[in-house]
Motif scaffolding. Structure first.
Motif, PDB file in Angstrom:
ATOM      1  N   THR A 155      43.415  42.117  50.521  1.00  0.00           N
ATOM      2  CA  THR A 155      42.526  41.870  49.475  1.00  0.00           C
ATOM      3  C   THR A 155      41.924  43.522  48.898  1.00  0.00           C
ATOM      4  O   THR A 155      41.934  43.559  47.791  1.00  0.00           O
ATOM      5  CB  THR A 155      41.278  41.189  50.124  1.00  0.00           C
ATOM      6  OG1 THR A 155      41.771  39.853  50.664  1.00  0.00           O
ATOM      7  CG2 THR A 155      40.204  40.915  49.025  1.00  0.00           C
ATOM      8  N   ASP A 156      41.802  44.171  50.010  1.00  0.00           N
ATOM      9  CA  ASP A 156      41.122  45.469  49.743  1.00  0.00           C
ATOM     10  C   ASP A 156      42.206  46.294  48.821  1.00  0.00           C
ATOM     11  O   ASP A 156      41.557  46.874  47.517  1.00  0.00           O
ATOM     12  CB  ASP A 156      40.933  46.581  50.845  1.00  0.00           C
ATOM     13  CG  ASP A 156      40.211  46.024  51.784  1.00  0.00           C
ATOM     14  OD1 ASP A 156      38.765  45.522  51.355  1.00  0.00           O
ATOM     15  OD2 ASP A 156      40.021  46.460  53.013  1.00  0.00           O
ATOM     16  N   TYR A 157      43.488  46.332  49.022  1.00  0.00           N
ATOM     17  CA  TYR A 157      44.266  47.209  48.025  1.00  0.00           C
ATOM     18  C   TYR A 157      44.754  46.295  46.705  1.00  0.00           C
ATOM     19  O   TYR A 157      45.193  46.950  45.772  1.00  0.00           O
ATOM     20  CB  TYR A 157      45.484  47.450  48.871  1.00  0.00           C
ATOM     21  CG  TYR A 157      45.146  48.632  49.649  1.00  0.00           C
ATOM     22  CD1 TYR A 157      45.241  49.974  49.246  1.00  0.00           C
ATOM     23  CD2 TYR A 157      44.911  48.427  50.927  1.00  0.00           C
ATOM     24  CE1 TYR A 157      45.170  51.156  49.991  1.00  0.00           C
ATOM     25  CE2 TYR A 157      44.371  49.823  51.654  1.00  0.00           C
ATOM     26  CZ  TYR A 157      44.656  50.858  51.145  1.00  0.00           C
ATOM     27  OH  TYR A 157      44.359  51.937  51.779  1.00  0.00           O
ATOM     28  N   LEU A 158      44.635  45.030  46.666  1.00  0.00           N
ATOM     29  CA  LEU A 158      44.780  44.213  45.504  1.00  0.00           C
ATOM     30  C   LEU A 158      43.749  44.536  44.694  1.00  0.00           C
ATOM     31  O   LEU A 158      44.037  44.965  43.298  1.00  0.00           O
ATOM     32  CB  LEU A 158      44.772  42.579  45.691  1.00  0.00           C
ATOM     33  CG  LEU A 158      44.748  41.780  44.634  1.00  0.00           C
ATOM     34  CD1 LEU A 158      46.328  41.859  44.089  1.00  0.00           C
ATOM     35  CD2 LEU A 158      44.433  40.411  45.072  1.00  0.00           C
ATOM     36  N   LYS A 159      42.433  44.820  45.014  1.00  0.00           N
ATOM     37  CA  LYS A 159      41.617  45.241  44.262  1.00  0.00           C
ATOM     38  C   LYS A 159      41.630  46.735  43.683  1.00  0.00           C
ATOM     39  O   LYS A 159      41.466  47.153  42.503  1.00  0.00           O
ATOM     40  CB  LYS A 159      40.046  45.207  44.708  1.00  0.00           C
ATOM     41  CG  LYS A 159      39.690  43.696  44.871  1.00  0.00           C
ATOM     42  CD  LYS A 159      38.618  43.446  45.953  1.00  0.00           C
ATOM     43  CE  LYS A 159      37.085  43.505  45.442  1.00  0.00           C
ATOM     44  NZ  LYS A 159      36.106  43.142  46.288  1.00  0.00           N
ATOM     45  N   LYS A 160      42.034  47.460  44.657  1.00  0.00           N
ATOM     46  CA  LYS A 160      42.164  48.912  44.412  1.00  0.00           C
ATOM     47  C   LYS A 160      43.289  49.209  43.487  1.00  0.00           C
ATOM     48  O   LYS A 160      43.272  49.962  42.332  1.00  0.00           O
ATOM     49  CB  LYS A 160      42.607  49.646  45.478  1.00  0.00           C
ATOM     50  CG  LYS A 160      42.347  51.100  45.501  1.00  0.00           C
ATOM     51  CD  LYS A 160      42.287  51.657  47.144  1.00  0.00           C
ATOM     52  CE  LYS A 160      41.231  51.486  47.887  1.00  0.00           C
ATOM     53  NZ  LYS A 160      41.249  52.282  49.258  1.00  0.00           N
ATOM     54  N   PHE A 161      44.377  48.495  43.741  1.00  0.00           N
ATOM     55  CA  PHE A 161      45.505  48.474  42.712  1.00  0.00           C
ATOM     56  C   PHE A 161      45.413  48.289  41.188  1.00  0.00           C
ATOM     57  O   PHE A 161      45.728  48.764  40.400  1.00  0.00           O
ATOM     58  CB  PHE A 161      46.774  47.866  43.217  1.00  0.00           C
ATOM     59  CG  PHE A 161      47.481  48.411  44.374  1.00  0.00           C
ATOM     60  CD1 PHE A 161      47.151  49.711  44.782  1.00  0.00           C
ATOM     61  CD2 PHE A 161      48.853  48.270  44.609  1.00  0.00           C
ATOM     62  CE1 PHE A 161      47.596  50.420  45.822  1.00  0.00           C
ATOM     63  CE2 PHE A 161      49.633  48.773  45.771  1.00  0.00           C
ATOM     64  CZ  PHE A 161      48.900  50.075  46.252  1.00  0.00           C
ATOM     65  N   HIS A 162      44.608  47.360  41.121  1.00  0.00           N
ATOM     66  CA  HIS A 162      43.883  46.889  39.748  1.00  0.00           C
ATOM     67  C   HIS A 162      43.267  47.777  38.997  1.00  0.00           C
ATOM     68  O   HIS A 162      43.408  48.219  37.818  1.00  0.00           O
ATOM     69  CB  HIS A 162      43.077  45.633  39.745  1.00  0.00           C
ATOM     70  CG  HIS A 162      43.836  44.344  39.718  1.00  0.00           C
ATOM     71  ND1 HIS A 162      44.255  43.806  38.311  1.00  0.00           N
ATOM     72  CD2 HIS A 162      44.254  43.414  40.627  1.00  0.00           C
ATOM     73  CE1 HIS A 162      44.858  42.783  38.520  1.00  0.00           C
ATOM     74  NE2 HIS A 162      45.055  42.416  39.711  1.00  0.00           N
ATOM     75  N   LYS A 163      42.590  48.753  40.007  1.00  0.00           N
ATOM     76  CA  LYS A 163      41.793  49.771  39.132  1.00  0.00           C
ATOM     77  C   LYS A 163      42.626  50.901  38.577  1.00  0.00           C
ATOM     78  O   LYS A 163      42.447  51.550  37.804  1.00  0.00           O
ATOM     79  CB  LYS A 163      40.807  50.210  40.281  1.00  0.00           C
ATOM     80  CG  LYS A 163      39.603  48.942  40.332  1.00  0.00           C
ATOM     81  CD  LYS A 163      38.510  49.756  41.061  1.00  0.00           C
ATOM     82  CE  LYS A 163      37.252  48.443  41.068  1.00  0.00           C
ATOM     83  NZ  LYS A 163      36.632  48.337  42.271  1.00  0.00           N
TER      84      LYS A 163
END
Lengths: 140, 487
Positions: B253-261
């Motif tokens: 979840t953390d990196y899914l959000k980070k990669f979107h940014k």
């Protein structure tokens, strides 16, 4: 405040749509759907209270983070939930939640799914004439 | 609602079990997509599998083709059963190609017991395992350590367990990557992920995770079976299926959000938000890979301590040591990972980051990644069926290295949604039906049990047959369940 589980939307997982006239009602509906996915709330006592606040830049990100936080609490504190109260500051895109529930007890609670994550799979949040609507898929 | 207008691809039939979706199927596809399936399994696949695998074929740096195994069904980003390799310099890494349950995997343990030994004690065994191995929603594990010690688990995986008395030295050489991805870096993991997962070592979880007592039902290759510790038909074995629990889920979840940014700054656009990615050699890509390794190590540790518990339970019930009961680990495989591996592309050796999501590594003989005990034989592959059907032990082949980056299927693959399954049968009724078939099951949740009914899955034997006939993974042993703990 309503939600409905979608039967055939996600083969291996849980999908629901939730609605509300306001963002507060939408968050309440979606949060209730998530709580129901974890355990039957009627079998969970109100022994513990947890509160949290989330803030994001869009309603979509705010709902995502709000649901994610409930899943986090489930694992961090080993809890399932009876009820949820939520306040949403629509102007500042901030949500404040208060959850009542209990530590997990397989003897007394009807436990359902150990939800892993909120997904972005066909995730959307829409403002319509009658209010807000979202579709969420949970990974289980 | 979901996309309703997904066109059915015009497949190029390569052979009876291989079907290509050409690049012309969808705008943006950089390479073709390939489905491994019999005509029947292909017909049964939902159209979203083809939509999703062609999205994977559109990702930057993908090499040769995107692939889906015969157990494929729709997932998030990648379909379940998806395999894709990306150039480590020009390609990407995507959490959607690994799944939230990082290093979900399978473990197979032998015993020298016969069905006669076990059948009279099956209730006692199942009850003891159910009590000793926590399963279901948000349970705490039986290994309780501080957050500081958890950092050692993140770095050392199953090795930490063996060093701390949860296993035997030989277990490590029988685990993919010796139970530890060395490039793990705890500084890339959020406090939230640690808080969510540090007390879950030694838990099965829920969904399709289980611990199963099985008997060897058919032996297809006696020589290979013996080398892996399966001596004869009806030998009792134990299979474990679980992953990195809340810890891995939070990292996903953390990196899914980070990669979107960060995607816009790398000029990456994806057609499905669950395919959020970053260049593999970027800071963000490397951070995710190192965090993913921490979750993979937690999962290796989780399965290791659960196996240790199983040995303790058997030892207590049969009043003999686990060593005397022949409780050796056959192998532990990961089926949700991305790893940098060397593969031949058009005759040249290249380093590729191979994503396997609901797909198992199945290296053939000779690969240096395999421990000496299996280097000449090839990698054992463990495939779980549904709880009512067979499970399999297979062997990786050299052909797999040429065809699928050394990858094969991971299970039966769902065909029916959880809600539909629950409508067809109630958990208690299913438990009774299974009991009549000689399968004793105990579940953390009756609704969860109903969701996992055998009819909700494809026929695992058909899936296995496809990969066997293609020469990608060879059948060695099929197992039948006799007892099951369901998360």
């Amino acid at each position: 405040m309503t939600f409905k589980f979608l039967e055939e939307f996600a083969t291996a997982d849980i999908a629901f749509i939730a609605e509300g006239k306001t963002l507060k009602e939408l968050f309440q509906s979606a949060g209730d759907a998530l709580i129901e996915s974890l355990a039957n709330p009627k079998t969970v006592k109100k022994e513990l209270t947890r509160e949290f606040t989330v803030k994001e830049n869009t309603p979509e990100d705010l709902l995502f983070s709000f649901l994610e936080e409930i899943i986090y609490l489930k694992d961090k504190d080993g809890m399932v939930f009876n009820s949820l109260e939520v306040e949403v500051d629509e102007k500042n895109l901030q949500a404040r939640a208060k959850l009542k529930g209990a530590h997990i007890d397989p003897e007394t609670q009807e436990l359902r799914n150990d939800v892993k994550a909120v997904t972005m799979h066909y995730y959307k949040i829409e403002k319509e004439d009658e209010g807000w609507k979202t579709r969420v898929v949970l990974d289980v | 609602m979901r996309k309703e207008n997904i066109p059915k691809p015009e497949f190029n039939k390569i052979n009876d079990y291989t079907w290509d979706i050409p690049k012309t199927y969808k705008e943006g596809m950089r390479v073709p997509a390939r489905i491994f399936a019999s005509e029947k399994l292909l017909e049964e696949m939902d159209l979203y599998v083809f939509d999703q695998i062609s999205n994977v074929a559109s990702l930057p740096g993908i090499v040769n083709r995107a692939m889906c195994m015969p157990d494929g069904h729709s997932g998030y980003g990648f379909p379940i059963g998806g395999v894709a390799a990306f150039d480590t310099q020009e390609g990407v890494i995507s959490p959607g190609g690994i799944g939230f349950d990082i290093n979900c995997g399978m473990r197979l343990i032998t015993t020298n017991l016969s069905p006669k030994d076990v059948e009279e004690k099956i209730h006692e065994i199942i009850s003891a395992l159910f009590e000793k191995v926590p399963c279901g929603v948000g349970r705490k594990g039986f290994v309780q350590i501080s957050k500081e010690k958890f950092s050692q688990v993140m770095q050392n995986g199953a090795r930490w367990c063996v060093e701390n008395g949860y296993g035997w030295d030989e277990d490590l050489e029988r685990t993919e990557d010796f139970g530890c991805l060395e490039f793990a870096d705890p500084s890339k993991v959020s406090e939230k992920a640690i808080a969510r997962g540090f007390n879950q070592i030694g838990t099965l979880g829920s969904g399709n995770h289980y611990l199963e007592i099985q008997k060897a039902d058919s032996i297809f290759d006696e020589n290979a079976a013996k080398k892996m510790g399966i001596e004869e038909k009806n030998q009792i074995c134990v299979m474990i299926h679980c992953g990195s629990r809340g810890f891995g889920h939070q990292i996903g979840t953390d990196y899914l959000k980070k990669f979107h940014k960060v995607m816009p700054q790398y000029g990456i656009k994806v057609s499905d938000p669950e395919l959020a990615c970053a260049p593999f050699n970027s800071d963000e890509g490397q951070d995710y890979h190192k965090a993913m390794a921490c979750a993979a190590n937690m999962a290796f540790a989780n399965r290791q301590v659960i196996m240790h518990r199983v040995r303790e339970v058997f030892s207590e019930i049969f009043k003999t040591s686990a060593e005397d009961l022949g409780m050796h680990l056959v192998y532990d495989v990961a089926h949700n990972t991305a790893k940098a591996e060397k593969h031949k592309v058009e005759g040249k050796t290249r380093e590729l980051v191979v994503h396997r999501k609901g797909a198992t590594r199945c290296f053939g003989p000779g690969r240096e990644e395999l421990a000496p005990i299996y280097r000449d034989l090839g990698q054992p592959v463990i495939i779980g069926g549904s709880m009512e059907t067979q499970s399999y032990l297979l062997l990786g082949t050299e052909k797999a290295l040429d065809e699928t980056w050394g990858s094969t299927a991971h299970g039966a693959g769902r065909t029916m949604s959880r809600t539909q399954a629950k409508k067809k049968i109630q958990g208690k009724e299913l438990q009774q039906e299974m009991h009549k078939k000689g399968i004793h099951v105990k579940a953390a949740s009756y609704s969860g049990l109903a969701e996992e009914a055998g009819f909700a899955y494809k026929n695992v034997s058909e899936v296995i047959e496809v990969m066997h006939k293609l020469g990608i993974s060879k059948k060695v042993v099929a197992f039948k369940p006799i007892g099951n703990i369901k998360g």
